[in-house]
Design a protein around this motif. Sequence first.
Motif, PDB file in Angstrom:
ATOM      1  N   PRO A  87     -12.786 -11.247 -19.511  1.00 14.57           N
ATOM      2  CA  PRO A  87     -11.440 -11.226 -18.912  1.00 14.57           C
ATOM      3  C   PRO A  87     -11.475 -10.996 -17.400  1.00 14.57           C
ATOM      4  N   TRP A  88     -12.470 -10.264 -16.928  1.00 13.05           N
ATOM      5  CA  TRP A  88     -12.660 -10.029 -15.486  1.00 13.05           C
ATOM      6  C   TRP A  88     -12.881 -11.375 -14.791  1.00 13.05           C
ATOM      7  N   LEU A  89     -13.788 -12.191 -15.359  1.00  9.89           N
ATOM      8  CA  LEU A  89     -14.063 -13.505 -14.758  1.00  9.89           C
ATOM      9  C   LEU A  89     -12.845 -14.423 -14.839  1.00  9.89           C
ATOM     10  N   LYS A  90     -12.196 -14.452 -16.014  1.00 13.23           N
ATOM     11  CA  LYS A  90     -11.075 -15.390 -16.185  1.00 13.23           C
ATOM     12  C   LYS A  90      -9.923 -15.065 -15.236  1.00 13.23           C
ATOM     13  N   THR A  91      -9.755 -13.793 -14.919  1.00  9.45           N
ATOM     14  CA  THR A  91      -8.699 -13.404 -13.977  1.00  9.45           C
ATOM     15  C   THR A  91      -9.111 -13.735 -12.541  1.00  9.45           C
ATOM     16  N   LEU A  92     -10.392 -13.604 -12.258  1.00  8.43           N
ATOM     17  CA  LEU A  92     -10.842 -13.780 -10.867  1.00  8.43           C
ATOM     18  C   LEU A  92     -11.126 -15.242 -10.480  1.00  8.43           C
ATOM     19  N   TYR A  93     -11.508 -16.078 -11.437  1.00  7.45           N
ATOM     20  CA  TYR A  93     -11.853 -17.469 -11.075  1.00  7.45           C
ATOM     21  C   TYR A  93     -10.771 -18.144 -10.206  1.00  7.45           C
ATOM     22  N   PRO A  94      -9.482 -18.081 -10.615  1.00  3.95           N
ATOM     23  CA  PRO A  94      -8.463 -18.784  -9.801  1.00  3.95           C
ATOM     24  C   PRO A  94      -8.329 -18.207  -8.392  1.00  3.95           C
ATOM     25  N   VAL A  95      -8.604 -16.921  -8.238  1.00  2.72           N
ATOM     26  CA  VAL A  95      -8.552 -16.300  -6.904  1.00  2.72           C
ATOM     27  C   VAL A  95      -9.712 -16.837  -6.071  1.00  2.72           C
ATOM     28  N   TRP A  96     -10.898 -16.785  -6.657  1.00  7.43           N
ATOM     29  CA  TRP A  96     -12.096 -17.237  -5.926  1.00  7.43           C
ATOM     30  C   TRP A  96     -12.014 -18.730  -5.591  1.00  7.43           C
ATOM     31  N   ALA A  97     -11.284 -19.483  -6.417  1.00  5.07           N
ATOM     32  CA  ALA A  97     -11.184 -20.934  -6.183  1.00  5.07           C
ATOM     33  C   ALA A  97     -10.459 -21.229  -4.872  1.00  5.07           C
ATOM     34  N   ARG A  98      -9.811 -20.216  -4.300  1.00  3.76           N
ATOM     35  CA  ARG A  98      -9.077 -20.424  -3.038  1.00  3.76           C
ATOM     36  C   ARG A  98      -9.923 -20.092  -1.802  1.00  3.76           C
ATOM     37  N   LEU A  99     -11.169 -19.806  -2.031  1.00  3.96           N
ATOM     38  CA  LEU A  99     -12.081 -19.455  -0.931  1.00  3.96           C
ATOM     39  C   LEU A  99     -12.136 -20.568   0.125  1.00  3.96           C
ATOM     40  N   THR A 100     -12.219 -20.168   1.386  1.00  9.04           N
ATOM     41  CA  THR A 100     -12.385 -21.139   2.475  1.00  9.04           C
ATOM     42  C   THR A 100     -13.726 -20.860   3.174  1.00  9.04           C
ATOM     43  N   PRO A 101     -14.228 -21.814   3.960  1.00  7.35           N
ATOM     44  CA  PRO A 101     -15.491 -21.558   4.672  1.00  7.35           C
ATOM     45  C   PRO A 101     -15.390 -20.340   5.602  1.00  7.35           C
ATOM     46  N   ASP A 102     -14.244 -20.183   6.267  1.00  9.05           N
ATOM     47  CA  ASP A 102     -14.102 -19.034   7.176  1.00  9.05           C
ATOM     48  C   ASP A 102     -14.165 -17.718   6.411  1.00  9.05           C
ATOM     49  N   ALA A 103     -13.479 -17.690   5.259  1.00  8.73           N
ATOM     50  CA  ALA A 103     -13.480 -16.454   4.457  1.00  8.73           C
ATOM     51  C   ALA A 103     -14.886 -16.180   3.924  1.00  8.73           C
ATOM     52  N   LEU A 104     -15.589 -17.233   3.514  1.00  9.03           N
ATOM     53  CA  LEU A 104     -16.961 -17.030   3.015  1.00  9.03           C
ATOM     54  C   LEU A 104     -17.865 -16.503   4.120  1.00  9.03           C
ATOM     55  N   SER A 324     -19.723  -8.006  -5.263  1.00  4.73           N
ATOM     56  CA  SER A 324     -18.942  -6.829  -4.879  1.00  4.73           C
ATOM     57  C   SER A 324     -17.628  -6.707  -5.634  1.00  4.73           C
ATOM     58  N   ALA A 325     -17.362  -7.612  -6.587  1.00  3.55           N
ATOM     59  CA  ALA A 325     -16.192  -7.394  -7.438  1.00  3.55           C
ATOM     60  C   ALA A 325     -16.578  -6.589  -8.671  1.00  3.55           C
ATOM     61  N   SER A 326     -17.873  -6.363  -8.858  1.00  7.89           N
ATOM     62  CA  SER A 326     -18.296  -5.581 -10.032  1.00  7.89           C
ATOM     63  C   SER A 326     -19.240  -4.453  -9.651  1.00  7.89           C
ATOM     64  N   ASN A 327     -19.217  -4.051  -8.376  1.00  7.57           N
ATOM     65  CA  ASN A 327     -20.134  -2.946  -8.006  1.00  7.57           C
ATOM     66  C   ASN A 327     -19.366  -1.749  -7.453  1.00  7.57           C
ATOM     67  N   ASP A 328     -18.651  -1.699  -6.414  1.00 12.48           N
ATOM     68  CA  ASP A 328     -18.210  -2.716  -5.497  1.00 12.48           C
ATOM     69  C   ASP A 328     -18.845  -2.516  -4.125  1.00 12.48           C
ATOM     70  N   ALA A 329     -19.991  -1.857  -4.114  1.00 12.29           N
ATOM     71  CA  ALA A 329     -20.717  -1.592  -2.873  1.00 12.29           C
ATOM     72  C   ALA A 329     -21.881  -2.567  -2.733  1.00 12.29           C
ATOM     73  N   SER A 330     -22.339  -2.746  -1.523  1.00 11.35           N
ATOM     74  CA  SER A 330     -23.537  -3.567  -1.283  1.00 11.35           C
ATOM     75  C   SER A 330     -24.644  -2.701  -0.710  1.00 11.35           C
ATOM     76  N   SER A 331     -24.800  -1.505  -1.249  1.00 12.17           N
ATOM     77  CA  SER A 331     -25.836  -0.605  -0.739  1.00 12.17           C
ATOM     78  C   SER A 331     -27.001  -0.580  -1.707  1.00 12.17           C
ATOM     79  N   LEU A 332     -28.148  -1.065  -1.247  1.00 12.61           N
ATOM     80  CA  LEU A 332     -29.305  -1.101  -2.145  1.00 12.61           C
ATOM     81  C   LEU A 332     -29.920   0.292  -2.343  1.00 12.61           C
ATOM     82  N   MET A 333     -29.719   1.194  -1.398  1.00 14.19           N
ATOM     83  CA  MET A 333     -30.189   2.569  -1.623  1.00 14.19           C
ATOM     84  C   MET A 333     -29.361   3.231  -2.718  1.00 14.19           C
TER      85      MET A 333
END
Length: 452
Positions: A87-104, A324-333
């Motif tokens: 359900p996490w993926l199914k809710t997020l797919y349509p949001v992510w589908a709106r990604l633009t190169p600038d946002a990426l 970062s939608a399932s962590n939501d940090a990017s800290s490897l430590m």
Amino acid sequence: MCASRIWIKNPQAIFTPDDVDARGGIIVENGKISALLAAGETPLQPCDTIFDAREHVVLPGLINTHHHFYQTLTRAWAPVVNEPLFPWLKTLYPVWARLTPDALKLASQVAMAELLLSGCTTTSDHHYLFPEGMENAIDVQVEVVNELGMRAMLTRGSMSLGENDGGLPPQHTVQSGEAILEDSLRLIRRYHQRGEGARIQIALAPCSPFSVTEEIMQESARLAAVEDVRLHTHLAETLDEEDFCLARFGLRTVDYLEKVGWLSDRTWLAHGIHFNVDEIQRLGAAGVGICHCPVSNMRLASGICPTLDLEEAGAIIGLGVDGSASNDASSLMFETRQALYLQRLRYGAKRITPQKVLGWATEGSARLLGRPDLGEIRVGKQADLALFRLDDLRFSGSHDPLSAMILCGAESADRVMVGGEWRVVDGEICGLDCERLKAQHREAAKQLVATF
Ligand SMILES: Nc1nc2[nH]c(O)nc2c(=O)[nH]1
């Protein structure tokens, strides 16, 4: 590449293979480690620069083997805070589908900046969304890798099995097999560097059993063998995925992996949780790599990766922060610390030590990415280093410095070196206006979810 000779002198502590004495420091020449000095030793030749590391704990640069950078735009998004994977993926797919190169671009800058500040020098990313206008997603990421001076294994992700054909993602987020393979080949030819010291590499990464066709798995394996690049996918992350594989293919996940030609040491898998005893033996015998993502697995309540059983069978274990939608940090430590605690619940305190999890975040992760030149402080390896100070309140009263890094929760590196060049100095990324980036990224994140 840095042509000078640098002496990183007298570290307070240093993480070396087999505990080799390098208390006199490290000599860096031409981007590589050219000598390790035992306590009391001094360099045989004069050095151009001396960095006094008596206040620092020195680690090999950490290596992140799974991420989805674009997801920094959907951190802690209320509709999915308490959802498990499907359900996490199914809710997020349509949001992510709106990604633009600038946002990426902004999302990738934020993710990589956060990783760098946590002592990470090499990262992988799994980008699998190519809606209209995003055909150059990986090209955008290459720009950011070059700008920040990290190393990266950028994986050309893909989704080809939409809802209409029994897959999970909405139809407008999937691509044809031809488009995926054509772009994969273009990216390999354009960006994949080979050999020691490579800065950018490309791998092929069909997303997951429920979002790609069997054909694209097979064709990706074929192309990866011809072009000699690595293969990456999500596998055995949840029991929902296992049920999907049984229902669609009549196979368990590892049988499916074998059927499509992926049971090989060219492959590293994200998550790798739901395996039986026989499957663990087969994965080990094939030398498959498993990227353990403890925080994501806890957040989505997916399960616990059987790391030591896999390792004993011959598989390789590395670490990844996951998207970062399932962590939501990017800290490897932070991730390394969580790996210690989660794995202790499975295997006990004696077997899961600070050295063990640091080994996964460095040498193990390097092996996952097929990088024998990275991941260790050893003569001949690339000079990718992370230096941490122990003067924060959180370390006050601690004794063993290497254990303190994990147990007291070291977060931010004071200095980070990639290929002999300082990329982080005094806790700041060289050449990056972090305040400006945060403001732009916050705005892009707001825009992305605006109509949901
Ligand atoms: N943790 C995640 N698992 C996934 N599976 C899949 O198909 N996509 C994802 C993802 O983005 N994160």
